[in-house]
Design a protein around this motif. Structure first.
Motif, PDB file in Angstrom:
ATOM      1  N   SER A  93      18.087  -2.066   7.207  1.00  0.00           N
ATOM      2  CA  SER A  93      17.536  -3.404   7.439  1.00  0.00           C
ATOM      3  C   SER A  93      16.699  -3.899   6.263  1.00  0.00           C
ATOM      4  O   SER A  93      16.536  -5.102   6.085  1.00  0.00           O
ATOM      5  N   ASN A  94      16.186  -2.992   5.452  1.00  0.00           N
ATOM      6  CA  ASN A  94      15.347  -3.366   4.312  1.00  0.00           C
ATOM      7  C   ASN A  94      16.069  -3.308   2.968  1.00  0.00           C
ATOM      8  O   ASN A  94      15.485  -3.656   1.947  1.00  0.00           O
ATOM      9  N   LEU A  95      17.309  -2.878   2.960  1.00  0.00           N
ATOM     10  CA  LEU A  95      18.043  -2.730   1.696  1.00  0.00           C
ATOM     11  C   LEU A  95      18.418  -4.090   1.121  1.00  0.00           C
ATOM     12  O   LEU A  95      18.923  -4.957   1.831  1.00  0.00           O
ATOM     13  N   LEU A  96      18.154  -4.276  -0.162  1.00  0.00           N
ATOM     14  CA  LEU A  96      18.540  -5.502  -0.858  1.00  0.00           C
ATOM     15  C   LEU A  96      19.770  -5.280  -1.728  1.00  0.00           C
ATOM     16  O   LEU A  96      20.670  -6.107  -1.755  1.00  0.00           O
ATOM     17  N   ASN A  97      19.795  -4.154  -2.441  1.00  0.00           N
ATOM     18  CA  ASN A  97      20.896  -3.872  -3.355  1.00  0.00           C
ATOM     19  C   ASN A  97      20.869  -2.393  -3.728  1.00  0.00           C
ATOM     20  O   ASN A  97      19.816  -1.757  -3.704  1.00  0.00           O
ATOM     21  N   ALA A  98      22.030  -1.875  -4.083  1.00  0.00           N
ATOM     22  CA  ALA A  98      22.137  -0.502  -4.589  1.00  0.00           C
ATOM     23  C   ALA A  98      23.233  -0.483  -5.645  1.00  0.00           C
ATOM     24  O   ALA A  98      24.291  -1.085  -5.464  1.00  0.00           O
ATOM     25  N   PHE A  99      22.945   0.191  -6.749  1.00  0.00           N
ATOM     26  CA  PHE A  99      23.927   0.289  -7.821  1.00  0.00           C
ATOM     27  C   PHE A  99      23.676   1.546  -8.637  1.00  0.00           C
ATOM     28  O   PHE A  99      22.609   2.149  -8.557  1.00  0.00           O
ATOM     29  N   THR A 122      12.978  -3.763   0.472  1.00  0.00           N
ATOM     30  CA  THR A 122      11.678  -4.302   0.853  1.00  0.00           C
ATOM     31  C   THR A 122      11.060  -3.348   1.858  1.00  0.00           C
ATOM     32  O   THR A 122      11.742  -2.497   2.426  1.00  0.00           O
ATOM     33  N   ARG A 123       9.770  -3.525   2.066  1.00  0.00           N
ATOM     34  CA  ARG A 123       9.085  -2.761   3.110  1.00  0.00           C
ATOM     35  C   ARG A 123       8.665  -3.743   4.189  1.00  0.00           C
ATOM     36  O   ARG A 123       8.390  -4.909   3.911  1.00  0.00           O
ATOM     37  N   ASP A 124       8.596  -3.260   5.398  1.00  0.00           N
ATOM     38  CA  ASP A 124       8.190  -4.110   6.507  1.00  0.00           C
ATOM     39  C   ASP A 124       6.803  -4.681   6.248  1.00  0.00           C
ATOM     40  O   ASP A 124       5.881  -3.956   5.892  1.00  0.00           O
ATOM     41  N   GLY A 125       6.668  -6.000   6.413  1.00  0.00           N
ATOM     42  CA  GLY A 125       5.382  -6.647   6.232  1.00  0.00           C
ATOM     43  C   GLY A 125       5.052  -6.985   4.791  1.00  0.00           C
ATOM     44  O   GLY A 125       3.970  -7.468   4.509  1.00  0.00           O
ATOM     45  N   SER A 126       5.950  -6.714   3.871  1.00  0.00           N
ATOM     46  CA  SER A 126       5.692  -6.988   2.464  1.00  0.00           C
ATOM     47  C   SER A 126       6.782  -7.907   1.924  1.00  0.00           C
ATOM     48  O   SER A 126       7.963  -7.599   2.033  1.00  0.00           O
ATOM     49  N   PRO A 127       6.394  -9.040   1.320  1.00  0.00           N
ATOM     50  CA  PRO A 127       7.410  -9.968   0.820  1.00  0.00           C
ATOM     51  C   PRO A 127       8.038  -9.537  -0.503  1.00  0.00           C
ATOM     52  O   PRO A 127       9.105 -10.009  -0.862  1.00  0.00           O
ATOM     53  N   GLU A 128       7.408  -8.629  -1.215  1.00  0.00           N
ATOM     54  CA  GLU A 128       7.924  -8.227  -2.521  1.00  0.00           C
ATOM     55  C   GLU A 128       8.938  -7.096  -2.390  1.00  0.00           C
ATOM     56  O   GLU A 128       8.932  -6.322  -1.443  1.00  0.00           O
ATOM     57  N   GLY A 129       9.809  -7.024  -3.370  1.00  0.00           N
ATOM     58  CA  GLY A 129      10.819  -5.980  -3.382  1.00  0.00           C
ATOM     59  C   GLY A 129      10.368  -4.768  -4.181  1.00  0.00           C
ATOM     60  O   GLY A 129       9.492  -4.855  -5.039  1.00  0.00           O
ATOM     61  N   PHE A 130      10.975  -3.638  -3.869  1.00  0.00           N
ATOM     62  CA  PHE A 130      10.680  -2.387  -4.561  1.00  0.00           C
ATOM     63  C   PHE A 130      11.974  -1.824  -5.123  1.00  0.00           C
ATOM     64  O   PHE A 130      13.068  -2.124  -4.638  1.00  0.00           O
ATOM     65  N   ARG A 131      11.839  -0.987  -6.122  1.00  0.00           N
ATOM     66  CA  ARG A 131      13.004  -0.348  -6.734  1.00  0.00           C
ATOM     67  C   ARG A 131      12.731   1.146  -6.819  1.00  0.00           C
ATOM     68  O   ARG A 131      11.703   1.576  -7.305  1.00  0.00           O
ATOM     69  N   ARG A 132      13.686   1.933  -6.347  1.00  0.00           N
ATOM     70  CA  ARG A 132      13.572   3.398  -6.400  1.00  0.00           C
ATOM     71  C   ARG A 132      14.764   3.933  -7.172  1.00  0.00           C
ATOM     72  O   ARG A 132      15.905   3.588  -6.885  1.00  0.00           O
ATOM     73  N   LYS A 133      14.494   4.767  -8.137  1.00  0.00           N
ATOM     74  CA  LYS A 133      15.547   5.374  -8.949  1.00  0.00           C
ATOM     75  C   LYS A 133      15.749   6.811  -8.490  1.00  0.00           C
ATOM     76  O   LYS A 133      14.819   7.609  -8.541  1.00  0.00           O
ATOM     77  N   ILE A 134      16.961   7.115  -8.076  1.00  0.00           N
ATOM     78  CA  ILE A 134      17.298   8.454  -7.597  1.00  0.00           C
ATOM     79  C   ILE A 134      18.227   9.098  -8.622  1.00  0.00           C
ATOM     80  O   ILE A 134      19.370   8.668  -8.779  1.00  0.00           O
ATOM     81  N   PRO A 135      17.759  10.119  -9.337  1.00  0.00           N
ATOM     82  CA  PRO A 135      18.617  10.759 -10.340  1.00  0.00           C
ATOM     83  C   PRO A 135      19.752  11.537  -9.683  1.00  0.00           C
ATOM     84  O   PRO A 135      19.571  12.186  -8.664  1.00  0.00           O
ATOM     85  N   LEU A 136      20.921  11.443 -10.291  1.00  0.00           N
ATOM     86  CA  LEU A 136      22.086  12.191  -9.832  1.00  0.00           C
ATOM     87  C   LEU A 136      22.344  13.293 -10.855  1.00  0.00           C
ATOM     88  O   LEU A 136      22.413  13.035 -12.051  1.00  0.00           O
ATOM     89  N   THR A 137      22.466  14.517 -10.374  1.00  0.00           N
ATOM     90  CA  THR A 137      22.561  15.661 -11.278  1.00  0.00           C
ATOM     91  C   THR A 137      23.968  15.802 -11.846  1.00  0.00           C
ATOM     92  O   THR A 137      24.925  15.226 -11.339  1.00  0.00           O
ATOM     93  N   ASN A 138      24.074  16.606 -12.893  1.00  0.00           N
ATOM     94  CA  ASN A 138      25.378  16.875 -13.494  1.00  0.00           C
ATOM     95  C   ASN A 138      26.122  17.992 -12.770  1.00  0.00           C
ATOM     96  O   ASN A 138      27.281  18.241 -13.065  1.00  0.00           O
TER      97      ASN A 138
END
Length: 164
Positions: A93-99, A122-138
């Motif tokens: 419900s909070n996802l904006l984009n993933a790539f 986004t987080r509930d109750g917060s109008p601003e967006g956040f970005r999380r980087k998840i490293p993918l291993t080799n």
């Protein structure tokens, strides 16, 4: 290994590629044994530098063996959201984009891929967006394309169920 199709109630789990780690373990043990046999043949007298260097191959062999026995889950994607190391990053419900992108590294020895799953939310109750980087291993057991495909699949299932 055959690709298992995703369903609404399935999970997509990214862990270590165990076979690759076992192969790397065997390779480093072989190097270590070569150095050890060379040192034994010389009766541990007048050992050249190669035996010492091959002797240090035991360290990466142990490291690869431990990774092969690890049950660590790097990324889990299911009907509730995206998880990194079993911690929820965001629900659908909070996802904006993933790539997928590649982390730029400079240097002369930059020969490995540095793929990252970027999750914007986004987080509930917060109008601003956040970005999380998840490293993918080799040495993971799923490709970057499969990870992104799973995210898009479960996100579309959520949007369909929510009527969006």
């Amino acid at each position: 290994m055959a690709k298992i199709p995703l369903t609404k109630d399935s999970e997509f789990v990214v862990g270590e590629e165990k076979v690759l780690n076992y192969i790397m373990t065997a390779f480093f043990i072989a190097l270590f044994l070569y150095g050890l046999i060379d040192a034994i043949r010389r009766h541990f007298i007048n050992i050249d530098y190669q035996s010492f260097i091959f002797g240090f191959a035991l360290v990466p062999a142990i490291y690869c063996f431990r990774r092969a026995h690890s049950n660590r889950v790097y990324v889990r994607v299911n009907r509730t959201g995206i998880y990194k190391d079993e911690q929820l990053v965001t629900g659908w419900s909070n996802l904006l984009n993933a790539f997928i992108t590649q982390k730029e590294k400079t240097g002369i020895f930059n020969i490995v891929d540095n793929f990252i799953l970027v999750v914007e939310y986004t987080r509930d109750g917060s109008p601003e967006g956040f970005r999380r980087k998840i490293p993918l291993t080799n040495t993971q057991n799923k490709s970057e394309e499969e990870v992104l495909e799973a995210v898009k699949f479960f996100w579309s299932v959520y949007r369909k169920d929510a009527g969006k």
